[in-house]
Scaffold this active site. Structure first.
Site, PDB file in Angstrom:
ATOM      1  N   PHE A 217      67.383   7.588  13.535  1.00 53.44           N
ATOM      2  CA  PHE A 217      66.416   7.114  12.548  1.00 53.44           C
ATOM      3  C   PHE A 217      66.124   5.629  12.650  1.00 53.44           C
ATOM      4  CE2 PHE A 217      70.275   5.732  10.522  1.00 53.44           C
ATOM      5  CZ  PHE A 217      69.907   4.616   9.777  1.00 53.44           C
TER       6      PHE A 217
ATOM      7  N   SER B  35      75.042   8.658  15.985  1.00 51.64           N
ATOM      8  CA  SER B  35      76.367   8.330  15.466  1.00 51.64           C
ATOM      9  C   SER B  35      77.471   8.794  16.403  1.00 51.64           C
ATOM     10  CB  SER B  35      76.560   8.991  14.102  1.00 51.64           C
ATOM     11  OG  SER B  35      76.626  10.407  14.248  1.00 51.64           O
TER      12      SER B  35
ATOM     13  N   GLU C 142      82.062   1.480  11.284  1.00 53.30           N
ATOM     14  CA  GLU C 142      80.726   0.933  11.515  1.00 53.30           C
ATOM     15  C   GLU C 142      79.930   1.085  10.224  1.00 53.30           C
ATOM     16  OE1 GLU C 142      76.980   1.274  14.651  1.00 53.30           O
ATOM     17  OE2 GLU C 142      78.238   3.027  14.286  1.00 53.30           O
TER      18      GLU C 142
ATOM     19  N   CYS D 177      72.016  -0.806  16.676  1.00 56.89           N
ATOM     20  CA  CYS D 177      73.261  -0.449  17.354  1.00 56.89           C
ATOM     21  C   CYS D 177      73.877  -1.654  18.058  1.00 56.89           C
ATOM     22  CB  CYS D 177      73.044   0.689  18.341  1.00 56.89           C
ATOM     23  SG  CYS D 177      71.923   0.274  19.685  1.00 56.89           S
TER      24      CYS D 177
ATOM     25  N   GLU E  96      64.565  13.489  11.884  1.00 53.77           N
ATOM     26  CA  GLU E  96      63.890  14.170  10.780  1.00 53.77           C
ATOM     27  C   GLU E  96      63.625  13.231   9.611  1.00 53.77           C
ATOM     28  OE1 GLU E  96      68.339  14.849  10.332  1.00 53.77           O
ATOM     29  OE2 GLU E  96      66.847  14.722  11.937  1.00 53.77           O
ATOM     30  N   LYS E  97      64.225  12.020   9.644  1.00 55.53           N
ATOM     31  CA  LYS E  97      64.021  11.055   8.562  1.00 55.53           C
ATOM     32  C   LYS E  97      62.775  10.201   8.748  1.00 55.53           C
ATOM     33  CE  LYS E  97      68.948  10.746   7.499  1.00 55.53           C
ATOM     34  NZ  LYS E  97      70.135   9.870   7.379  1.00 55.53           N
TER      35      LYS E  97
ATOM     36  N   LYS F 165      63.028  15.633  20.210  1.00 55.13           N
ATOM     37  CA  LYS F 165      63.285  15.814  18.781  1.00 55.13           C
ATOM     38  C   LYS F 165      63.433  14.447  18.116  1.00 55.13           C
ATOM     39  CE  LYS F 165      66.809  16.220  16.168  1.00 55.13           C
ATOM     40  NZ  LYS F 165      66.282  15.617  14.911  1.00 55.13           N
TER      41      LYS F 165
END
Length: 496
Positions: free
Chosen positions: A177, A254, A376, A309, A204-205, A201
């Site tokens: 996201f 993640s 994190e 990241c 979805e957020k 893909k």
């Protein structure tokens, strides 16, 4: 709020983005479409998830959980498109990406507005999100040299051996996201430029930017079925990992997600690259440039709400009194950042009274056993630790399970050289807080930050999406009854 009323947004959604009042209250949230076989189609699913603007809680759109039949159709379209796309000349494929980079530049503001609205980052950061992805598109347009093989003439009399790089087939990308434009552009241009097809893909957020980029790719001349886009959460991810026609999977996300994708994907015989979590340290030496270091730490820790990241989330101050000198200046910088909605002018940290946000946070007195150091946080939080020496700082950084990025701030060349040589981290900055490389180099996270063998971007990015075939050939004129020199007896039960 920023309005997205352009033609690109309209093709990807059931309706255009609206501004001012609540989308849901005015017309119902538009549905995000699937891209299957070159057509934007509405899903027939019964399961939908709201895409929510994090600054206002307004529903921007609805994203579907792709049905099994729709997912199969996307894979079938990619599989059917592969033979012709693979056979397309490298320069012809490159021209698609030359056109795509032009279209991205022309639609930069619309793309950035989508990122800000769905993800929440400031417009300045959103433009950077798009631009860093654009750089990969430009690199993909010149992918030819990275696909070249090797040749050795006359390995035996009259015999040559050469290697060629060939695409894998249908590939997949699973996006996070936090970079809705950049990460899709790290994935599909490299996969497609090397001759593969892809099922992508988005998160979805915040799928809007990826859908707009897919539309621009169609406009750039990408044949139908070469790029397909599906949506969903765990079910769609597992469908990607289990499908026998998908040969390789690129993932960013993640730790838990990456471990799952790597284990399940590899278990199904796929090639997988999984970029995962990080705890990036900045080591501050006593001789560092004070003002430059304060500015660098502030931007790297709190910019984009800390949701990079490669964000600096741990600062290690070397020597007695070093943190004591820096803490007041860092606090003043943090307090001076303007918090507000991402599209508001002058905002440094995106936020809004009705939204989800955490203000810039500075934690001192932190030790390695504390949860705030071990985990994190992925927010605008900088934890500060103190050590006595450079050696102790290296031990601390190297003991952390992650190895994505790190930085050292110093004015002493020997210190910098020792640090970059001995630190067990894949990307190192010297007086640079966020050392993300340009696409000519690969994104080389180490240890707990990466699973796989071949990483994103650069030469390794091209290698991930191709495989080597080695050919040994003889075109020498000879009598068919003559043995080929050097190969006499090969395959016989006893040597000749």
């Amino acid at each position: 709020m920023q309005a997205l009323t352009g033609r690109v947004a309209q093709r990807c959604l059931g309706a255009s983005f609206l501004s001012g009042q609540s989308i849901r209250a005015m017309s119902g949230a538009p549905d995000v479409k699937l891209l299957i076989g070159g057509e934007f189609v509405s899903s027939k699913t019964d399961t939908w998830q709201d895409v929510v603007c994090p600054a206002t809680q307004e529903v921007v759109s609805r994203v579907p959980e792709t049905t099994p039949a729709e997912f199969q159709a996307a894979v079938d379209a990619a599989k059917a498109a592969f033979p012709a796309w693979r056979a397309t000349a490298v320069p012809t494929r490159a021209r698609v990406f030359l056109k795509l980079q032009q279209l991205i530049r022309e639609n930069m503001e619309e793309l950035a507005a989508s990122v800000t609205r769905e993800q929440g980052k400031t417009l300045a950061d959103a433009r950077g999100d798009v631009f860093r992805g654009l750089e990969v598109v430009e690199y993909a347009a010149g992918i030819g040299p990275d696909m070249m093989g090797e040749m050795l003439e006359n390995v035996s009399t009259g015999i040559d051996t050469y290697s060629i790089r060939q695409p894998l087939g249908v590939t997949a990308g699973i996006c996070p996201f936090n970079f809705p434009a950049m990460i899709p552009l790290w994935m599909f241009p490299m996969a497609l430029a090397t001759g593969n097809t892809m099922v992508l893909k988005p998160s979805e957020k915040d799928p809007g930017a990826a859908m707009m980029l897919a539309d621009l790719a169609q406009q750039a001349g990408l044949p139908k079925g070469v790029l397909n886009v599906v949506h969903g959460a765990h079910g769609t991810v597992n469908a990607i990992l289990d499908h026998p026609d998908i040969k390789a999977v690129a993932f960013v996300g993640s730790d838990a997600g990456g471990e799952h994708v790597y284990a399940r994907g590899c278990g199904a015989g796929k090639r997988v690259q999984a970029n995962m979590g990080a705890k990036n340290h900045a080591v501050v030496m006593p001789d560092a440039n004070f003002e430059a270091t304060v500015a660098a730490l502030t931007g790297a820790a709190f910019g984009a709400a800390g949701q990079r990241c490669m964000a600096i989330s741990a600062a290690v101050f070397v020597g007695r009194g070093t943190l004591e000198r820096y803490a007041p200046a860092l606090e003043a910088k943090a307090r001076g950042l303007r918090v507000g909605a991402g599209w508001e002018a002058g905002v440094d940290v995106p936020a809004h009274p009705r939204g989800n946000w955490l203000g810039p946070t500075l934690l001192t007195g932190v030790t390695p056993d504390m949860e705030c150091y071990r985990e994190e946080i992925f927010g605008p939080v900088l934890v500060c630790l103190e050590v006595d020496s450079l050696e102790a700082a290296l031990d601390l950084v190297n003991a952390n399970p992650h190895g994505n990025g790190t930085a050292v701030f110093t004015s002493h060349g020997a210190t910098a050289r020792k640090f970059q040589s001995e630190v067990d981290v894949g990307m190192v900055g010297v007086n640079i807080p966020i050392p993300v490389p340009l696409p000519y180099f690969s994104f080389t996270g180490w240890r707990g930050s990466f699973r796989g063998d071949l990483q994103m971007m650069g030469k390794m990015g091209a290698q991930f999406f191709t495989r080597t075939k080695t050919v040994t050939a003889s075109w020498r004129d000879h009598d068919p009854n003559d043995a080929i020199p050097g190969l006499a007896g090969v395959g016989a039960s006893t040597p000749a």
